[in-house]
Enzyme design. Structure first.
Site, PDB file in Angstrom:
ATOM      1  N   LYS A  75       0.830  -1.194   0.000  1.00 63.57           N
ATOM      2  CA  LYS A  75       0.000   0.000   0.000  1.00 63.57           C
ATOM      3  C   LYS A  75       0.872   1.254   0.000  1.00 63.57           C
ATOM      4  O   LYS A  75       2.029   1.218   0.435  1.00 63.57           O
ATOM      5  CB  LYS A  75      -0.889   0.033   1.253  1.00 63.57           C
ATOM      6  CG  LYS A  75      -1.959  -1.024   1.319  1.00 63.57           C
ATOM      7  CD  LYS A  75      -2.735  -0.907   2.623  1.00 63.57           C
ATOM      8  CE  LYS A  75      -3.831  -1.947   2.701  1.00 63.57           C
ATOM      9  NZ  LYS A  75      -4.947  -1.659   1.783  1.00 63.57           N
ATOM     10  N   ARG A  91     -10.538 -11.448   1.512  1.00 62.23           N
ATOM     11  CA  ARG A  91     -11.361 -12.510   0.942  1.00 62.23           C
ATOM     12  C   ARG A  91     -10.654 -13.864   1.010  1.00 62.23           C
ATOM     13  O   ARG A  91     -11.298 -14.908   1.022  1.00 62.23           O
ATOM     14  CB  ARG A  91     -11.758 -12.156  -0.488  1.00 62.23           C
ATOM     15  CG  ARG A  91     -10.611 -12.011  -1.452  1.00 62.23           C
ATOM     16  CD  ARG A  91     -10.966 -11.169  -2.658  1.00 62.23           C
ATOM     17  NE  ARG A  91     -11.035  -9.747  -2.314  1.00 62.23           N
ATOM     18  CZ  ARG A  91     -11.371  -8.797  -3.194  1.00 62.23           C
ATOM     19  NH1 ARG A  91     -11.668  -9.126  -4.458  1.00 62.23           N
ATOM     20  NH2 ARG A  91     -11.419  -7.534  -2.820  1.00 62.23           N
TER      21      ARG A  91
END
Length: 508
Positions: free
Chosen positions: A281, A355
């Site tokens: 990130k 996920r």
């Protein structure tokens, strides 16, 4: 915190502060009118002279209250009577309790159950009072060397004008107190830094909840060795680059009369810090990625509320906990994983890791033969683009379950918004090399994330709550919000009521 109910004349309330809501039109509510009569029209004169403007959220502290047994009087503006709906009511409550938390007082008495909120009964208003009180006194300052004095407020008396509403107020206060405690648990876990709140720490907190529950909550912790034997390779892949071992935390509450009654299952994403992994990130605001376990935190908070309320349902709470870090062992873009369900996944972006832990946790939930499964996750930035910071994103493979969650959110005033989960979106997850990819591109990012999870939920009614926009606040007031503990607790209470109604119907 205590929330007793008083139905006697509010002028007789012996308290450090009487809290009186007032509309802009000057027509006083029943409790306020009684107080006005015995105080030589103190409230009416303050309004008439313009000393108090009853605009929404405005407060005025009157340090002496002649003719009353209270030491102080706090007037709270409700704004226009015609505009007094749930949002305005809660805003007025927050303004009142923010002011009260700053005072050196332990007990107050509030007259908010008098306020007419369309389609909301006394129990709902009492519940909102209790939740607001907990929000106001919450502090997270354990790492500061110098801290201001903590709020002293510990007793909030609910003034009720109608004797018939007393029991409803008690019940509302009890539920609001439980939810308030659950929200505080969630906020604290979310606010803790990643060097403290690790997957191991979450497992320890679960065990502590179990020990404190007097046998109501059983806890099982699956460590990495157990997860390897199980075949939860997708969950394990996320934590491969971290020194912190991953955990699957399972908390079981059996409140139904039959232990065989199908449980409702909550599944929380517990990424205790998310660097993005190899798909690193940007550095700006990366500190806020300690909040990436707020789905897990909300599961802990809901379990806290359930243990306080003790509804007659069965509940299984599952937390998939890992830390997503980049090192030589970390999962790489292009790697292919085998999930617990047996499906293969091509990892196109290691920052779509939530996920990957949730899919194995959802597969694990199958063994409980659940009545419903709801997962909660700070899953996509796309949901913030779609819904901002007001509504939680909701997607589901079962319309009835989706409606139940939407209704619970409206009741709890912790609202969600239903997004589509159409088959047409599934093709965005096609992979040339595996059964599916872990991302579907920029279009409809929240929906394709849920599409990914839906591949692992074919054996039970399932819903997904994307709380990336609602789990915490940035900026000057940075901190975890505690959402959606209110929604989840209400959903479970509604399932208890639904079961009770069915049983009564069968008896008839």
């Amino acid at each position: 915190m205590e929330f007793p109910v008083q139905t006697a004349n509010p002028a007789k309330a012996e308290t450090a502060c009487l809290v009186v809501p007032v509309f802009k039109d000057g027509e006083l509510l029943p409790a306020a009118a009684k107080l006005d009569d015995v105080s030589e029209r103190l409230i009416g004169q303050l309004i008439e002279r313009g000393d108090f403007d009853a605009r929404l959220g405005n407060v005025l502290l009157v340090p002496f209250a002649p003719g009353l047994n209270a030491d102080r009087l706090l007037l709270v503006g409700l704004g226009s009577r015609d505009s007094c709906r749930e949002g305005a009511f809660c805003k007025a409550l927050d303004a009142a309790f923010t002011a009260l938390a700053a005072l050196p007082i332990e007990d107050v008495a509030v007259a908010f159950t008098d306020v007419l909120v369309p389609e909301r009964a006394c129990d709902w208003k009492a519940r909102m009072v209790a939740e607001a009180a907990h929000r106001a006194v919450y502090r997270f300052d354990e790492f500061k060397s110098e801290t201001p004095p903590a709020p002293q407020l510990s007793r909030v008396t609910l003034l009720v004008s109608e004797h018939g509403d007393a029991e409803a107020a008690r019940q509302g206060g009890r539920i609001g107190d439980a939810i308030g405690r659950g929200v505080a648990t969630t906020r604290t876990l979310g606010n803790l830094p990643g060097n403290i709140c690790t997957p191991t720490y979450l497992a320890e907190q679960a065990e502590a909840l179990g020990h404190a529950s007097d046998g109501a909550l059983s806890v099982e912790i699956l460590d990495e060795e157990a997860l390897e034997r199980l075949g939860a390779h997708s969950l394990l892949s996320v934590g491969r680059g971290s020194e912190q071992p991953s955990r699957l935390i399972v908390m079981t509450y059996q409140g139904a009369e039959s232990a065989d009654e199908a449980p409702h299952v909550l599944v929380g994403k517990g990424i205790t810090f998310d660097t993005g992994g190899i798909s690193l990130k940007p550095g700006e605001a990366m500190d806020e990625m300690k909040f990436d376990m707020c789905g897990a935190a909300s599961v802990f908070g809901t379990v806290t509320s359930v243990l306080a309320i003790r509804p007659k349902i069965n509940l299984v709470a599952i937390v998939a906990a890992a830390e997503n870090m980049p090192d030589g062992r970390a999962t790489k873009p292009g790697d292919i994983l085998k999930t617990l369900k047996g499906l293969s996944v091509e990892v196109l972006n290691t920052d779509a890791e939530g996920r990957l832990v949730l899919c194995d946790a959802l597969t694990y939930a199958e063994r409980f033969e659940p009545a419903s499964v709801v997962d909660i996750a700070t899953l996509t930035g796309a949901v913030i683009i779609a819904l901002g910071h007001h509504a939680t994103g909701l997607l589901a493979n079962d319309d009835d379950l989706a409606l139940d969650l939407l209704d619970a959110g409206e009741t709890a005033w912790d609202r969600a918004w239903h997004l589509p989960l159409w088959d047409e979106y599934q093709q965005q997850l096609d992979s040339n090399f595996a059964d599916l990819a872990n991302i579907g591109g920029r279009p409809a990012g929240t929906i394709t994330a849920a599409c990914f999870l839906s591949r692992f939920t074919d054996r039970f009614p399932w819903a997904h709550l994307d709380i990336a926009g609602t789990a915490w606040t940035s900026g000057k007031e940075k901190g975890a919000s505690g959402r959606p503990v209110g929604l989840l607790t209400q959903y479970l209470l509604d399932r208890e009521e639904e079961t009770r109604s069915v049983e009564n119907g069968n008896e008839m």
